[in-house]
Design a protein around this motif. Structure first.
Motif, PDB file in Angstrom:
ATOM      1  N   GLY A 166      -4.063  85.783  30.669  1.00  0.00           N
ATOM      2  CA  GLY A 166      -4.063  86.970  30.291  1.00  0.00           C
ATOM      3  C   GLY A 166      -2.622  87.884  30.424  1.00  0.00           C
ATOM      4  N   GLY A 167      -2.137  87.411  31.648  1.00  0.00           N
ATOM      5  CA  GLY A 167      -0.815  87.943  31.915  1.00  0.00           C
ATOM      6  C   GLY A 167       0.210  87.304  31.071  1.00  0.00           C
ATOM      7  N   GLY A 168       1.194  87.952  30.836  1.00  0.00           N
ATOM      8  CA  GLY A 168       2.472  87.709  30.195  1.00  0.00           C
ATOM      9  C   GLY A 168       2.920  86.263  30.250  1.00  0.00           C
ATOM     10  N   VAL A 169       3.334  85.939  31.590  1.00  0.00           N
ATOM     11  CA  VAL A 169       3.912  84.490  31.837  1.00  0.00           C
ATOM     12  C   VAL A 169       2.576  83.605  31.864  1.00  0.00           C
ATOM     13  CG1 VAL A 169       4.907  83.361  33.662  1.00  0.00           C
ATOM     14  CG2 VAL A 169       5.576  85.477  33.586  1.00  0.00           C
ATOM     15  N   ALA A 170       1.352  83.888  32.088  1.00  0.00           N
ATOM     16  CA  ALA A 170       0.334  82.873  32.048  1.00  0.00           C
ATOM     17  C   ALA A 170       0.072  82.664  30.665  1.00  0.00           C
ATOM     18  CB  ALA A 170      -0.741  83.603  32.747  1.00  0.00           C
ATOM     19  N   SER A 188      -9.766  83.190  35.086  1.00  0.00           N
ATOM     20  CA  SER A 188      -9.861  84.578  34.604  1.00  0.00           C
ATOM     21  C   SER A 188     -11.021  85.237  35.304  1.00  0.00           C
ATOM     22  CB  SER A 188      -9.816  84.745  33.374  1.00  0.00           C
ATOM     23  OG  SER A 188      -9.798  86.394  33.362  1.00  0.00           O
ATOM     24  N   GLY A 189     -10.694  86.637  35.757  1.00  0.00           N
ATOM     25  CA  GLY A 189     -12.053  87.109  36.323  1.00  0.00           C
ATOM     26  C   GLY A 189     -12.807  87.977  35.252  1.00  0.00           C
ATOM     27  N   ARG A 190     -12.340  87.505  33.917  1.00  0.00           N
ATOM     28  CA  ARG A 190     -13.197  88.280  32.893  1.00  0.00           C
ATOM     29  C   ARG A 190     -13.558  87.059  31.805  1.00  0.00           C
ATOM     30  NH1 ARG A 190     -11.980  93.882  32.965  1.00  0.00           N
ATOM     31  NH2 ARG A 190     -12.792  94.194  30.815  1.00  0.00           N
ATOM     32  N   PRO A 191     -14.739  87.231  31.544  1.00  0.00           N
ATOM     33  CA  PRO A 191     -15.367  86.151  30.663  1.00  0.00           C
ATOM     34  C   PRO A 191     -14.653  86.181  29.279  1.00  0.00           C
ATOM     35  CG  PRO A 191     -16.954  86.986  31.981  1.00  0.00           C
ATOM     36  CD  PRO A 191     -15.924  88.040  32.238  1.00  0.00           C
ATOM     37  N   GLU A 192     -14.401  87.365  28.841  1.00  0.00           N
ATOM     38  CA  GLU A 192     -13.833  87.477  27.369  1.00  0.00           C
ATOM     39  C   GLU A 192     -12.514  86.928  27.298  1.00  0.00           C
ATOM     40  OE1 GLU A 192     -12.945  91.414  29.410  1.00  0.00           O
ATOM     41  OE2 GLU A 192     -14.522  90.114  29.268  1.00  0.00           O
ATOM     42  N   LYS A 193     -11.670  86.726  28.690  1.00  0.00           N
ATOM     43  CA  LYS A 193     -10.495  86.151  28.431  1.00  0.00           C
ATOM     44  C   LYS A 193     -10.569  84.718  28.508  1.00  0.00           C
ATOM     45  CE  LYS A 193      -7.725  89.986  30.601  1.00  0.00           C
ATOM     46  NZ  LYS A 193      -6.661  90.416  31.339  1.00  0.00           N
ATOM     47  N   ILE A 194     -11.457  84.333  29.205  1.00  0.00           N
ATOM     48  CA  ILE A 194     -11.826  82.832  29.157  1.00  0.00           C
ATOM     49  C   ILE A 194     -12.279  82.359  28.043  1.00  0.00           C
ATOM     50  CG2 ILE A 194     -13.412  81.074  30.254  1.00  0.00           C
ATOM     51  CD1 ILE A 194     -13.362  82.487  32.767  1.00  0.00           C
ATOM     52  N   ALA A 203      -9.457  73.437  27.477  1.00  0.00           N
ATOM     53  CA  ALA A 203     -10.501  72.457  27.694  1.00  0.00           C
ATOM     54  C   ALA A 203     -11.419  73.069  28.518  1.00  0.00           C
ATOM     55  CB  ALA A 203      -9.599  71.339  28.545  1.00  0.00           C
ATOM     56  N   GLY A 204     -11.174  74.084  29.139  1.00  0.00           N
ATOM     57  CA  GLY A 204     -12.232  74.680  30.155  1.00  0.00           C
ATOM     58  C   GLY A 204     -11.812  75.916  30.817  1.00  0.00           C
ATOM     59  N   GLY A 205     -12.608  76.805  31.390  1.00  0.00           N
ATOM     60  CA  GLY A 205     -12.287  77.949  31.888  1.00  0.00           C
ATOM     61  C   GLY A 205     -13.125  78.157  33.218  1.00  0.00           C
ATOM     62  N   PHE A 206     -12.492  78.948  34.248  1.00  0.00           N
ATOM     63  CA  PHE A 206     -13.331  79.132  35.481  1.00  0.00           C
ATOM     64  C   PHE A 206     -12.989  80.484  35.977  1.00  0.00           C
ATOM     65  CE2 PHE A 206     -11.660  74.904  35.277  1.00  0.00           C
ATOM     66  CZ  PHE A 206     -12.846  74.255  35.432  1.00  0.00           C
ATOM     67  N   ASN A 207     -14.222  81.307  36.361  1.00  0.00           N
ATOM     68  CA  ASN A 207     -14.297  82.823  36.841  1.00  0.00           C
ATOM     69  C   ASN A 207     -13.947  82.670  38.326  1.00  0.00           C
ATOM     70  OD1 ASN A 207     -14.684  85.207  37.587  1.00  0.00           O
ATOM     71  ND2 ASN A 207     -16.494  85.543  35.984  1.00  0.00           N
ATOM     72  N   TYR A 208     -12.778  83.240  38.875  1.00  0.00           N
ATOM     73  CA  TYR A 208     -12.177  82.989  40.057  1.00  0.00           C
ATOM     74  C   TYR A 208     -13.034  83.993  40.771  1.00  0.00           C
ATOM     75  CZ  TYR A 208      -9.209  86.909  38.769  1.00  0.00           C
ATOM     76  OH  TYR A 208      -8.564  87.844  38.492  1.00  0.00           O
TER      77      TYR A 208
END
Length: 330
Positions: A166-170, A188-194, A203-208
């Motif tokens: 979600g950040g610029g570099v990321a 990400s800490g936000r499900p909508e970003k994942i 391929a996948g995402g994880f809520n830190y």
């Protein structure tokens, strides 16, 4: 001309200043669009080294060349260009020189109606991008490019984790890794970003924010070849637990501060590299622009506002809901 200036510690405002005049080897660019970076907010908050008051902020920008200094090739007259914010990287491509600086303090930056830069700082814009999209590229795109390919050595099929999607570099690190055929995951800490990352090919995402979030990637995905991170802090040790042998953790920031400890035992046994990275050299800037054009990469924009609203745009940088770059147009 109008310019956004750091007028006192913690204070920025649009004021009128003299329009710059070109010296030998310089060009004057009439700005069309500029993008904000966390660097600008850190300067505003006094969290950046060697603060100089009365500096025009802004590192990223696109505009039209309207004046040429002596000795500048006339081909640039009237051209729409993107500005390389690097200054005095030096001859060593592996590390910047002691004289290195970034446009937008101490030298006047892109948050102004006109900016004067050396002619060797301007480049043709990648085809297929609007001025607003291209303005989002320079600082974040270059930082991501070096982290991914110089240090991360990401190639087709590599398992890559991008933290803080979600950040610029990321966002650029994610898009660049996808473009070369890596298998890319995000945190990400936000499900909508994942969910957005998944829609873009993750391929996948994880809520830190979930406890022991790192156990699932290791158990189900077989670990990662490369992690690209901006936050640092104690999560570094979580990354070490999910690295494949010979893996590389590349970090370009430390917004979470220093880790309380480092699992050196795991690092030496698994031959893991913890590598710092920042910006990139001039050759990498040109390579990054060509890469964006070749792979038709479109920067994600969180918002585009008039330059007169730039002060309120600063408040958007730190919003957890922000997704992509914050841009102003002139």
């Amino acid at each position: 001309m109008k310019a956004l200036v750091l007028t006192s510690p913690g204070a920025i405002e649009i004021i009128d200043i003299d329009k710059p005049k070109c010296g030998e080897g310089e060009v004057l660019v009439k700005m069309q669009a500029a993008a904000l970076n966390k660097r600008d907010q850190f300067i505003r908050e006094g969290k950046y080294p060697n603060i100089e008051l009365n500096s025009v902020l802004g590192s990223d920008g696109v505009g039209e060349v309207v004046e040429l200094g002596a000795g500048v090739d006339k081909k640039w007259s009237g051209q729409q260009v993107i500005i390389n914010p690097n200054r005095d990287w030096g001859p060593d491509k592996d590390v910047q020189s002691r004289e290195y600086s970034i446009l937008g303090m101490p030298s006047h930056g892109t948050f102004a109606e006109y900016v004067k830069v050396p002619a060797n700082r301007i480049h043709r814009m990648p085809q297929g991008l609007s001025a607003e999209e291209a303005a989002a590229l320079p600082l974040a795109g270059l930082t991501a490019y070096r982290a991914c390919f110089h240090h991360g050595k990401i190639t087709h099929g590599a398992h890559v984790l991008i933290s803080g999607f979600g950040g610029g570099v990321a966002q650029f690190a994610f898009q660049f890794s996808i473009a070369v055929g890596a298998k890319v995951y995000v945190t990400s800490g936000r499900p909508e970003k994942i969910n957005m990352a998944l829609e873009m090919g993750a391929a996948g995402g994880f809520n830190y924010k979930l406890p022991n979030w790192y156990k699932n990637p290791w158990q189900t995905k077989g670990g990662f070849d490369v992690v690209i991170d901006s936050a640092g802090g104690d999560q570094v040790n979580s990354f070490l637990k999910i690295m494949r042998p010979g893996g590389r953790v590349v970090f370009y920031g430390a917004t979470n501060g220093l880790p309380s400890s480092i699992d050196l035992y795991r690092m030496f046994w698994n031959q893991i590299t913890l590598q710092g990275s920042t910006m990139g050299n001039d050759t990498e800037f040109v390579e990054m622009l060509r890469f964006v054009e070749k792979h038709d990469i479109k920067p994600l924009l969180s918002s585009v506002k008039p330059f007169d609203n730039i002060v309120e745009s600063f408040n958007e940088i730190a919003k957890p809901s922000k997704m992509g770059k914050v841009v102003v147009k002139f």
